[in-house]
Design a protein around this motif. Structure first.
Motif, mmCIF file in Angstrom:
data_model
loop_
_atom_site.group_PDB
_atom_site.id
_atom_site.type_symbol
_atom_site.label_atom_id
_atom_site.label_comp_id
_atom_site.label_asym_id
_atom_site.label_seq_id
_atom_site.Cartn_x
_atom_site.Cartn_y
_atom_site.Cartn_z
ATOM 1 N N GLU A 42 0.832 -1.203 0.000
ATOM 2 C CA GLU A 42 0.000 0.000 0.000
ATOM 3 C C GLU A 42 0.871 1.259 0.000
ATOM 4 O O GLU A 42 0.611 2.213 -0.752
ATOM 5 C CB GLU A 42 -0.897 0.026 1.234
ATOM 6 C CG GLU A 42 -2.050 -0.946 1.205
ATOM 7 C CD GLU A 42 -2.952 -0.777 2.410
ATOM 8 O OE1 GLU A 42 -4.090 -0.317 2.240
ATOM 9 O OE2 GLU A 42 -2.506 -1.095 3.535
ATOM 10 N N ARG A 90 -7.403 3.864 0.193
ATOM 11 C CA ARG A 90 -8.349 2.821 0.582
ATOM 12 C C ARG A 90 -9.772 3.136 0.151
ATOM 13 O O ARG A 90 -10.568 2.222 -0.076
ATOM 14 C CB ARG A 90 -8.268 2.594 2.098
ATOM 15 C CG ARG A 90 -6.985 1.876 2.508
ATOM 16 C CD ARG A 90 -6.884 1.634 4.001
ATOM 17 N NE ARG A 90 -5.700 0.818 4.324
ATOM 18 C CZ ARG A 90 -5.319 0.492 5.556
ATOM 19 N NH1 ARG A 90 -6.029 0.918 6.599
ATOM 20 N NH2 ARG A 90 -4.248 -0.251 5.753
ATOM 21 N N ARG A 135 -10.966 -2.739 1.839
ATOM 22 C CA ARG A 135 -10.466 -1.712 2.753
ATOM 23 C C ARG A 135 -8.954 -1.505 2.614
ATOM 24 O O ARG A 135 -8.324 -0.914 3.480
ATOM 25 C CB ARG A 135 -10.796 -2.106 4.200
ATOM 26 C CG ARG A 135 -12.283 -2.092 4.536
ATOM 27 C CD ARG A 135 -12.573 -2.767 5.878
ATOM 28 N NE ARG A 135 -11.806 -2.191 6.955
ATOM 29 C CZ ARG A 135 -12.237 -1.181 7.726
ATOM 30 N NH1 ARG A 135 -13.441 -0.650 7.522
ATOM 31 N NH2 ARG A 135 -11.498 -0.713 8.703
ATOM 32 N N GLN A 136 -8.399 -1.991 1.511
ATOM 33 C CA GLN A 136 -6.961 -1.892 1.293
ATOM 34 C C GLN A 136 -6.651 -1.134 0.005
ATOM 35 O O GLN A 136 -7.360 -1.294 -0.995
ATOM 36 C CB GLN A 136 -6.329 -3.282 1.206
ATOM 37 C CG GLN A 136 -6.517 -4.133 2.448
ATOM 38 C CD GLN A 136 -5.848 -3.525 3.655
ATOM 39 O OE1 GLN A 136 -4.655 -3.280 3.662
ATOM 40 N NE2 GLN A 136 -6.628 -3.254 4.694
#
Length: 220
Positions: A42, A90, A135-136
């Motif tokens: 991320e 996100r 959610r990433q």
């Protein structure tokens, strides 16, 4: 204004199951979105996105590491909107997750019935692995949305072959390939299932229309 309010209330009453599923989706995806520590990938993708949008001649910077830039661009653009870069990245997956949810609902409603559409949508909302990837700031959620909507347009096309469905399918595969290379698997499935449908059909008119539509999709 009163009429509008009553109409909205009536629509909510009619689609209360859908409203509940959407609210549950938003709750499971948005609450404490930055609570989980940032993953290494991320951090890399968010940095690439910032560089590609903000620095001259860096538009395809991620290609130096063999990563397609489309999602990085979205990460970079959303960092203009949200001060927290982790939230900015996100939230992209939350959006693509919602697009996937809509696709699952429409597919289930099209080939089965509204009750199954509600059940399948609810399962998508609650299954932990989907919650995690929605959610990433990663590519998996976006790839899921591409696959689900490609299947939806395939269903529409096999029911009533039209060129627009082929074009939309081709665009989706193109978008997928500009996000991650494993979208090529969608292309393979697209071709194999198309030939299977043509081979097992006894209607020459359908075969011709469907073949033309899918060929347009490949070209697109």
């Amino acid at each position: 204004m009163i009429i509008s309010a009553r109409r909205i209330k009536k629509q909510i009453s009619t689609y209360k199951a859908e409203v509940f599923i959407i609210l549950l989706f938003l709750a499971t995806r948005l609450i404490n979105l930055n609570g989980l520590p940032i993953f290494n990938d991320e951090g890399i993708y968010l940095d690439w996105g910032w560089q590609e949008i903000h620095f001259k001649d860096n538009l395809y910077y991620s290609l130096f590491d063999g990563k397609q830039p489309m999602l990085m661009w979205a990460f970079g653009i959303f960092q203009y909107i949200f001060k927290d870069p982790l939230i900015a990245g996100r939230i992209i997956s939350v959006i693509t997750g919602f697009i996937t949810l809509a696709g699952i609902y429409l597919i289930s409603r099209k080939i089965l019935n509204p009750r199954i559409a509600h059940l399948s949508s609810l399962l998508y909302v609650l299954i932990p692995i989907f919650i995690f990837f929605d959610r990433q700031a990663l590519m998996e959620s976006a790839m899921s949305s591409v696959g689900v909507w490609l299947f939806f347009f395939f269903i529409l096309n096999i029911s009533n072959p039209r060129k627009i469905y082929g074009i939309l399918s081709g665009i989706l595969i193109g978008v997928g390939l500009f996000v991650k290379s494993n979208a090529f698997l969608f292309f393979v499935a697209f071709a194999v299932i198309s030939f299977y449908a043509i081979y097992h059909s006894n209607e020459s008119k359908f075969k011709l229309k469907f073949l033309i539509s899918q060929a347009i999709g490949v070209v697109t």
